[in-house]
Write a protein that holds these residues in place. Structure first.
Motif, mmCIF file in Angstrom:
data_model
loop_
_atom_site.group_PDB
_atom_site.id
_atom_site.type_symbol
_atom_site.label_atom_id
_atom_site.label_comp_id
_atom_site.label_asym_id
_atom_site.label_seq_id
_atom_site.Cartn_x
_atom_site.Cartn_y
_atom_site.Cartn_z
ATOM 1 N N HIS A 61 0.383 -0.975 -0.084
ATOM 2 C CA HIS A 61 -0.363 -0.020 0.161
ATOM 3 C C HIS A 61 0.753 1.404 -0.392
ATOM 4 O O HIS A 61 0.239 2.269 -0.845
ATOM 5 C CB HIS A 61 -0.966 0.239 1.077
ATOM 6 C CG HIS A 61 -1.495 1.234 1.135
ATOM 7 N ND1 HIS A 61 -2.615 1.537 0.777
ATOM 8 C CD2 HIS A 61 -1.951 2.163 2.278
ATOM 9 C CE1 HIS A 61 -3.012 2.728 1.123
ATOM 10 N NE2 HIS A 61 -2.297 3.437 1.784
ATOM 11 N N THR A 62 2.445 1.027 0.905
ATOM 12 C CA THR A 62 2.242 2.398 0.962
ATOM 13 C C THR A 62 3.034 2.934 -0.772
ATOM 14 O O THR A 62 3.408 4.021 -1.188
ATOM 15 C CB THR A 62 3.571 1.979 1.763
ATOM 16 O OG1 THR A 62 3.447 1.707 3.200
ATOM 17 C CG2 THR A 62 4.482 3.286 2.075
ATOM 18 N N ALA A 65 1.078 4.186 -2.884
ATOM 19 C CA ALA A 65 0.149 5.613 -2.487
ATOM 20 C C ALA A 65 1.171 6.468 -3.594
ATOM 21 O O ALA A 65 1.558 6.961 -3.784
ATOM 22 C CB ALA A 65 0.866 5.953 -1.491
#
Length: 80
Positions: A61-62, A65
């Motif tokens: 997820h990081t 982003a």
């Protein structure tokens, strides 16, 4: 303008087997450090970053982003 080339590099299981992908991360160029900071193996499987949407449950997820912040939004790519 600097154009970065992104790739997806796999984080593999403890045995390092290429068929045991735990998560996909985004790296700049052929870097071994993912955008999230995780160090990845040099022999880990690679994919083109355009495959990021194929299996989102296995993506960091990081990294996703940060990848979106580094990737230009091109409106012509999103017309119907």
């Amino acid at each position: 303008m600097v154009i970065m080339i992104h790739q997806m590099r796999a984080e593999t299981g403890p045995t390092g087997a290429t068929d045991s992908v735990v998560s996909w991360h985004i790296v700049r160029d052929a870097d071994l450090t993912a955008l999230c900071g995780r160090e990845l193996a040099a022999d880990a499987p690679l994919q083109d970053a355009t495959r990021w949407t194929v299996d989102p449950d296995h993506n960091c997820h990081t990294c996703g982003a940060l990848f979106l912040r580094e990737t230009p939004y091109l409106p012509d790519e999103h017309t119907g």
